[in-house]
Write a protein that holds these residues in place. Structure first.
Motif: not given
Length: 677
Positions: A287-313
């Motif tokens: 479960p730990l691994f599933a939790t960290r995957i979900a939290e990290t993708i949530d972080w990408l979606a919340r803080e790392m979406i740049g111009e036109s929907g690409g992922f920021a660096a």
């Protein structure tokens, strides 16, 4: 006209230096022409926006008028964002290594007026310390040597360039080819059994190493390799290298415990850790691994979406001039946010003490706590983390490098798409598709070519081989996830571009730079591991997949040519080529799985619960787009029932209709691949 020209750039790193008194140029034909016109040597400074020591050298030297005056008088000063021009960075970092230096950033290189390197280093202090000379002293000595010892300078440039051009491809009679099992065993022995990671400090996630180790664990049914990977991931997930409030992993840990991170967060590290965690979760169901995957993708979606929907660096390590200030806490502040009772509970779990664990403050971690507590306790902690995250949001944030890079986006697209299918998260798949559309829409050049970087509406920098290889990987993963034919077509067209413009027709393998990249002094070619996988390793996997999907033997032939091209390099340094060795495991033995099912079916659930790393997996319409020569061609559901097929190389199973038989077939496929070696 003497001026700082970085104000005209789009790179956040270059813009950080736009107000320096240094007369900076960006890397450009005009800058190189200026060096030839003036006869001055070039001072090349390479870094990136999230680099702590780059900031230190900037504050000490580049913002200092006295230092800038010497730089302007003696040199043509060129600034490069290594993320915007990885090809330039690779050349001059390679040159520094040829000079016997370890390397790192900021990279400080001295070039002749033809951009050929003759000396260099990394960080230089404004005043002599750390056993390093003062930067101005270095500048004066280099300028004097350049003008008064031209023969020595010429000999240095010739020797360095000759070394950079060296290729092992012609030498086929060197050391014997290593057995992959022996390499896996050697790596497993080098892993810190208590804390995970390769023994010692600092510790990096090193996806290439641990991906090969995991592949070896499955291929050879090796419990030592398996335990080494699982131990490493547990400690990374619980250590201070992970942001327990906001999600996402820092670039590395400065200690052997994974406690104290170098705080910058890079897109590529997080993308690759998502993939490794996903594959290991399938086998372990932790479960730990599933939790960290979900939290990290949530972080990408919340803080790392740049111009036109690409992922920021990236996100910077520093805020308000201090490394890690945004992320660290003291006990009093936590009690102020949570109250005494909740703060006491939270502090026990996350290692908060009055003395702290980092310069009088605390880096939140769960290294001393169980992986996961009871459901009620975890829910209680989640509420506390939300309150602390809200308080943290009021702090001055680290710098955000929001440029969109094709190669790093390719990694994030590929790994997020796979996680979306494994965890049945359509919103994650939408993130991957959105980023893919951004790359195709904003970084496209004529004739199926790509640019490397995009920001503020401007696409720039020539694409490297990794841009194409990683985007092909992303396209293939999206094709497997959706069955949408345009993704496969993009992969095929980009593979054609790589073959036309990057392939070494003499010795095989893909060059880093295209044949029409005019501003590089040498075209490098390598399959060795770096912080990100090499283009040759990723493209080897892509070619094996394309051959299986399309039935086109040209892809298979090209894959084998890559293996042959780098065989001498692998023989000399097998542990330095983990990514390539992992990709080679699928030659002749690629496992393919097609499951024609509805969401939530037992067959689909079975596929989620067994790791088959490297496999091509299709869930939904079975084998969309499979060419006539593909082993999956024509495989369809039987009598409208959920049906699976498992293939190893060109041989496929009979139709499989029940979960137990699918599990047995997958385990047999893993064993067949092992027996074939």
């Amino acid at each position: 006209m003497s001026e700082n020209r970085l104000k005209y750039e789009t790179s956040p790193y270059l813009l950080q230096h736009k107000d320096n008194p240094v007369h900076w140029w960006a890397w450009s034909p005009e800058a190189l022409a200026e060096a030839k016109r003036t006869g001055k040597p070039i001072l090349l400074s390479v870094g990136y926006a999230a680099c702590h020591w780059c900031h230190v050298m900037a504050h000490e030297s580049f913002e200092d008028p006295g230092t800038a005056e010497v730089m302007n008088e003696l040199f043509v000063n060129i600034k490069v964002d290594r993320e915007e021009r990885p090809d330039i960075d690779a050349i001059y970092m390679g040159a520094l290594h040829r000079l016997g230096e370890q390397g790192g950033w900021p990279l400080t290189m001295f070039l002749d007026s033809d951009a050929k390197p003759f000396w260099g280093g990394t960080y230089f202090p404004r005043e002599a310390r750390y056993g390093r000379p003062a930067f101005v002293t270095v500048l004066l000595r280099i300028s004097e040597a350049f003008h008064n010892q031209p023969d020595n300078v010429r000999k240095n440039t010739e020797a360095i360039l000759a070394s950079l051009k060296e290729t092992p491809a012609e030498d086929r009679s060197g050391a014997p080819r290593p057995k992959t099992k022996d390499v896996v065993d050697a790596i497993a022995r080098a892993v810190d059994r208590e804390h995970g990671g390769l023994s010692g400090a600092p510790k990096f996630p090193q996806w290439n190493v641990f991906w090969l180790l995991w592949r070896g664990a499955i291929r050879y049914d090796d419990p030592n390799a398996r335990d080494a990977v699982v131990t490493t991931l547990r400690h990374i997930c619980q250590g201070g290298i992970y942001d327990h409030l906001g999600g996402g992993f820092a670039r590395y840990s400065v200690d052997e415990l994974w406690l104290v991170p170098h705080f910058e967060k890079m897109l590529y590290d997080n993308a690759l850790l998502i993939d490794l965690l996903t594959e290991v979760w399938r086998e372990t169901q932790e479960p730990l691994f599933a939790t960290r995957i979900a939290e990290t993708i949530d972080w990408l979606a919340r803080e790392m979406i740049g111009e036109s929907g690409g992922f920021a660096a990236s996100l910077d390590a520093d805020s308000e001039g201090e490394e890690g200030k945004f992320y660290i806490w003291n006990a009093a502040e936590i009690e102020d946010v949570l109250g005494a009772e909740d703060a006491a509970f939270f502090s026990r779990v996350y290692g908060v003490t009055s003395d702290g664990n980092f310069e009088g403050h605390t880096i939140l971690n769960r290294l001393g706590a169980p992986a996961l507590l009871s459901e009620d306790e975890e829910a209680r902690l989640a509420g506390m983390r939300a309150k602390l995250l809200q308080r943290r949001a009021s702090r001055v944030r680290p710098g955000w490098d929001d440029k969109i890079l094709a190669d790093w986006n390719g990694l994030a697209i590929a790994t997020t798409a796979r996680a979306a299918i494994v965890f049945e998260k359509p919103e994650w798949l939408a993130l991957a598709e959105q980023a893919f559309a951004a790359i195709v829409g904003k970084l496209a050049a004529p004739n199926d070519r790509l640019f490397h970087a995009f920001r503020n509406g401007i696409a720039k920098a020539p694409a490297s081989a990794s841009d194409y290889a990683n985007m092909i990987w992303g396209a293939l993963r999206l094709f497997a996830a959706t069955g949408s034919e345009p993704y496969l077509e993009h992969a095929r067209r980009w593979a054609d571009v790589l073959n036309q413009h990057y392939w070494d027709e003499t010795n095989g393998g893909y060059f880093t730079a295209a044949d029409d990249t005019a501003d590089v002094v040498v075209r490098l070619k390598s399959a060795s591991d770096d912080a990100v996988p090499s283009a040759n390793a990723i493209q080897l996997s892509n070619l094996v997949a394309l051959a299986a999907l399309t039935g086109n033997s040209n892809y298979d032939e090209r894959a084998r040519q890559i293996v042959d091209a780098f065989a001498p390099a692998v023989a000399r340094s097998p542990v330095g080529h983990c990514g390539l060795l992992a990709a080679e495991l699928d030659l002749d033995r690629l496992v393919q799985v097609a499951v024609s099912v509805e969401k939530g079916s037992a067959l689909r659930g079975e596929l989620r619960q067994l790791s088959v790393p490297g496999a091509l997996e299709f869930v939904g319409e079975a084998t969309p787009g499979a060419g006539p020569g593909s082993p999956l061609a024509g495989k369809r559901a039987i009598d409208g029932k959920s049906t699976a097929y498992v293939c190893v190389g060109p041989v496929c199973s009979a139709p499989i209709l029940d979960p137990g038989s699918l599990n047995a077939a997958l385990r047999q496929a893993r064993g067949q691949a092992r027996a074939a070696e």
